[in-house]
Write an enzyme that holds these catalytic residues in place. Sequence first.
Site, PDB file in Angstrom:
ATOM      1  N   GLY A  46     -25.258 -28.222  11.680  1.00 34.20           N
ATOM      2  CA  GLY A  46     -25.892 -28.574  10.403  1.00 34.20           C
ATOM      3  C   GLY A  46     -25.869 -30.035  10.012  1.00 34.20           C
ATOM      4  N   GLU A 100     -19.863 -33.125   7.026  1.00 34.51           N
ATOM      5  CA  GLU A 100     -20.379 -31.753   6.933  1.00 34.51           C
ATOM      6  C   GLU A 100     -21.695 -31.758   6.177  1.00 34.51           C
ATOM      7  OE1 GLU A 100     -20.647 -29.013   8.014  1.00 34.51           O
ATOM      8  OE2 GLU A 100     -18.857 -27.775   8.066  1.00 34.51           O
ATOM      9  N   ASP A 104     -19.168 -24.605   1.208  1.00 33.63           N
ATOM     10  CA  ASP A 104     -19.479 -23.460   0.352  1.00 33.63           C
ATOM     11  C   ASP A 104     -18.147 -22.845  -0.099  1.00 33.63           C
ATOM     12  OD1 ASP A 104     -20.879 -21.321  -0.804  1.00 33.63           O
ATOM     13  OD2 ASP A 104     -21.260 -20.317   1.075  1.00 33.63           O
ATOM     14  N   GLY A 106     -15.457 -23.089   1.598  1.00 33.12           N
ATOM     15  CA  GLY A 106     -14.437 -24.027   2.062  1.00 33.12           C
ATOM     16  C   GLY A 106     -13.576 -23.471   3.188  1.00 33.12           C
ATOM     17  N   THR A 108     -14.462 -22.655   6.330  1.00 33.94           N
ATOM     18  CA  THR A 108     -14.704 -23.387   7.579  1.00 33.94           C
ATOM     19  C   THR A 108     -13.970 -24.723   7.549  1.00 33.94           C
ATOM     20  OG1 THR A 108     -16.907 -22.404   7.611  1.00 33.94           O
ATOM     21  CG2 THR A 108     -16.538 -24.241   9.109  1.00 33.94           C
ATOM     22  N   LYS A 132     -20.699 -26.642  -3.075  1.00 31.75           N
ATOM     23  CA  LYS A 132     -20.909 -25.580  -4.073  1.00 31.75           C
ATOM     24  C   LYS A 132     -19.592 -25.294  -4.785  1.00 31.75           C
ATOM     25  CE  LYS A 132     -24.419 -23.104  -1.366  1.00 31.75           C
ATOM     26  NZ  LYS A 132     -24.688 -21.851  -0.628  1.00 31.75           N
ATOM     27  N   ASP A 160     -30.098 -24.518   8.161  1.00 33.97           N
ATOM     28  CA  ASP A 160     -31.020 -23.525   8.705  1.00 33.97           C
ATOM     29  C   ASP A 160     -31.005 -22.194   7.957  1.00 33.97           C
ATOM     30  OD1 ASP A 160     -28.361 -22.742   9.647  1.00 33.97           O
ATOM     31  OD2 ASP A 160     -29.435 -21.277  10.867  1.00 33.97           O
ATOM     32  N   ARG A 166     -34.281 -26.503   9.995  1.00 38.30           N
ATOM     33  CA  ARG A 166     -33.409 -27.694  10.072  1.00 38.30           C
ATOM     34  C   ARG A 166     -34.229 -28.988  10.075  1.00 38.30           C
ATOM     35  NH1 ARG A 166     -28.259 -25.808  11.510  1.00 38.30           N
ATOM     36  NH2 ARG A 166     -28.183 -24.058  12.936  1.00 38.30           N
TER      37      ARG A 166
HETATM   38  P1  5GP Z   1     -18.005 -22.141   4.094  1.00 41.50           P
HETATM   39  O1  5GP Z   1     -18.252 -20.929   3.217  1.00 41.50           O
HETATM   40  O2  5GP Z   1     -16.983 -21.833   5.135  1.00 41.50           O
HETATM   41  O3  5GP Z   1     -17.675 -23.350   3.259  1.00 41.50           O
HETATM   42  O4  5GP Z   1     -19.366 -22.465   4.797  1.00 41.50           O
HETATM   43  C1  5GP Z   1     -19.660 -21.940   6.059  1.00 41.50           C
HETATM   44  C2  5GP Z   1     -21.005 -22.330   6.564  1.00 41.50           C
HETATM   45  O5  5GP Z   1     -21.982 -21.529   5.911  1.00 41.50           O
HETATM   46  C3  5GP Z   1     -21.492 -23.750   6.335  1.00 41.50           C
HETATM   47  O6  5GP Z   1     -20.984 -24.685   7.256  1.00 41.50           O
HETATM   48  C4  5GP Z   1     -22.981 -23.556   6.520  1.00 41.50           C
HETATM   49  O7  5GP Z   1     -23.293 -23.547   7.898  1.00 41.50           O
HETATM   50  C5  5GP Z   1     -23.206 -22.167   5.941  1.00 41.50           C
HETATM   51  N1  5GP Z   1     -23.747 -22.249   4.580  1.00 41.50           N
HETATM   52  C6  5GP Z   1     -23.110 -22.134   3.403  1.00 41.50           C
HETATM   53  N2  5GP Z   1     -23.961 -22.242   2.372  1.00 41.50           N
HETATM   54  C7  5GP Z   1     -25.202 -22.439   2.924  1.00 41.50           C
HETATM   55  C8  5GP Z   1     -26.521 -22.643   2.382  1.00 41.50           C
HETATM   56  O8  5GP Z   1     -26.784 -22.665   1.156  1.00 41.50           O
HETATM   57  N3  5GP Z   1     -27.510 -22.823   3.290  1.00 41.50           N
HETATM   58  C9  5GP Z   1     -27.324 -22.802   4.636  1.00 41.50           C
HETATM   59  N4  5GP Z   1     -28.384 -22.989   5.408  1.00 41.50           N
HETATM   60  N5  5GP Z   1     -26.088 -22.632   5.181  1.00 41.50           N
HETATM   61  C10 5GP Z   1     -25.050 -22.454   4.328  1.00 41.50           C
END
Ligand code: 5GP
Length: 177
Positions: A46, A100, A104, A106, A108, A132, A160, A166
């Site tokens: 991403g 990054e 979202d 957090g 990851t 977020k 994506d 993308r």
């Molecule tokens: P996390 O929830 O672990 O912070 O986010 C995991 C992954 O979810 C991010 O790295 C991203 O690839 C994907 N992601 C989270 N929110 C979105 C969004 O609004 N759009 C897209 N395309 N991917 C997202």
Amino acid sequence: MVQIHDKSFGPYISADEIRQKVQELANQINKEYEGKELIFISILNGSFMFAADLMKCITIPCEISFVKVSSYQGTNTSGRVDELIGLNTTIDHKHIIILEDIVDTGITMNKIFNYLSSFEPASLKIASLLYKPDAFEGKHKPDLVGFSIPNAFVIGYGLDYNEHGRNYDAIYKLIEN
Ligand code: 5GP
């Protein structure tokens, strides 16, 4: 409006707004990291576009490495082991900025941060184009944020929907039916 697979997305953050914000983030980094040994670690897939545009605005000496998070079944008690593949540089005692596209929940970022901190870098910070805050339940908030956004699903500028979308130079938001 753009159509990707079965979903429609409306304009959300323009290419101009992104360009301006990326320049602001770079200005801050250029000032804060002057005279320090700096390595960017860009998390694929991403963040490739964010990383490329940011790098063009960086005027201090730096390195960049592109990595992917890999999760596999390990033999420890929790079952899963996470590592970053592609880290082809030594980072100990150097200043690291993780790049990054979006933070979202957090979760990851927790894994990435824990993995990288085990190498004992001089400092470890996170720059995320999007964040977020309402969804965040992680341990490591991004230190540098382009845009804080509500809990909506966005695509474009590296992000994506099922691997498509993308390529757009702007960010689009899912239109809920
Ligand atoms: P996390 O929830 O672990 O912070 O986010 C995991 C992954 O979810 C991010 O790295 C991203 O690839 C994907 N992601 C989270 N929110 C979105 C969004 O609004 N759009 C897209 N395309 N991917 C997202």
